[in-house]
Design an enzyme around this catalytic site. Structure first.
Site, PDB file in Angstrom:
ATOM      1  N   SER A 143       1.419  -1.892  -0.019  1.00 37.44           N
ATOM      2  CA  SER A 143      -0.013  -0.123   0.006  1.00 37.44           C
ATOM      3  C   SER A 143       0.738   1.251   0.487  1.00 37.44           C
ATOM      4  CB  SER A 143      -0.898  -0.080   1.482  1.00 37.44           C
ATOM      5  OG  SER A 143      -1.141   0.868   1.266  1.00 37.44           O
ATOM      6  N   TYR A 156      -1.318   0.185  10.853  1.00 36.57           N
ATOM      7  CA  TYR A 156      -1.395  -0.716   9.216  1.00 36.57           C
ATOM      8  C   TYR A 156      -0.468  -0.434   8.990  1.00 36.57           C
ATOM      9  CZ  TYR A 156      -3.488  -0.960   4.402  1.00 36.57           C
ATOM     10  OH  TYR A 156      -3.689  -0.676   3.255  1.00 36.57           O
TER      11      TYR A 156
END
Length: 246
Positions: A143, A156
């Site tokens: 990501s 995250y």
């Protein structure tokens, strides 16, 4: 490039929706033999039936990537059905964002189990197969959160930074076996990933940002681009962001 995709056996985790589903469908349309893994077996069966109806080849296996034995079984399904695994796409993930001082420890543990350990289990399951074959390609979905840390995203981001580190180590170690390693780092993408955000205020913010999200197929096409390169070319990382994202 498509000639280097046709006939390849591709395993995709998180394949019941989003990037995983679109990747499986897109690659099957380019002639790959796909093996879909996710927790929702009914959804996998429906996707595989549509792929087969279109002339493609697909197998499925119910898998929770946080369970190593289930990831092993997914790879075994591919080997039993097609005799080999050419590409492993470690895609399954979730994104329950929150501030650290909220101490949502269960959310942290789930992210580590799925985003990080799930990728490691996929690598552990497929590496012996690819070493025996003397070739293969492992694609890990990271990501843009693995490139920059923002408030509410610490854990995250940590999992995605870790995926990038693991992928780079894999790239270096895999050269002896002709194993390619690619990191795909998407920004906001039109998937149901925001639904995994458990904090109400953060969920509202994420939904707002996803108004400019990229089409999911764009990420699937980036994956296909990496796979489609000649075997002697290893695309190590692709970063995609919405054009409107500052």
């Amino acid at each position: 490039m498509e000639s280097n995709i046709a006939g390849k056996v591709v395993v995709v985790t998180g394949a019941s929706s989003g990037i995983g589903e679109l990747t499986a469908r897109h690659l099957a349309g380019l002639g790959a033999r796909v093996v879909l893994g996710a927790r929702r077996r009914d959804r996998l069966d429906a996707i595989a039936a549509e792929i087969r109806a279109g002339g493609g080849k697909a197998e499925v296996a119910a898998v929770d990537v946080a369970r190593r034995e289930q990831v092993d079984a997914l790879v075994a399904t591919a080997v039993n059905a097609f005799g080999r695994v050419d590409v492993m796409v470690n895609n399954a993930g979730l994104m329950p964002l929150s501030r650290l001082d909220q101490a949502r420890v269960e959310d942290w543990e789930r992210m580590i189990d799925i985003n990080l350990k799930g990728v490691l289990y996929g690598i552990a399951a497929v590496l012996p197969v690819m070493q025996r074959q003397n070739g293969g390609h492992i694609i890990n979905i990271a990501s843009t959160a693995g490139l920059r840390v923002r408030p509410n995203m610490a854990v995250y981001s940590a999992t995605k930074f870790a995926v990038r580190a693991i992928s780079e180590g894999l790239r270096q170690e895999g050269t002896a076996y002709n194993i390619r390693s690619t990191i795909i780092s998407p920004g906001p993408t039109d998937t149901d990933l925001p639904s995994s955000v458990t904090d109400p205020e953060m969920a509202k913010s994420v939904r707002e940002q996803h108004k400019i999200a990229m089409p999911t197929l764009s990420v699937a096409k980036a994956i296909a681009f990496a796979i489609g390169q000649p075997d002697e070319v290893d695309v190590n990382e692709i970063v995609l962001r919405p054009t409107a994202l500052s």
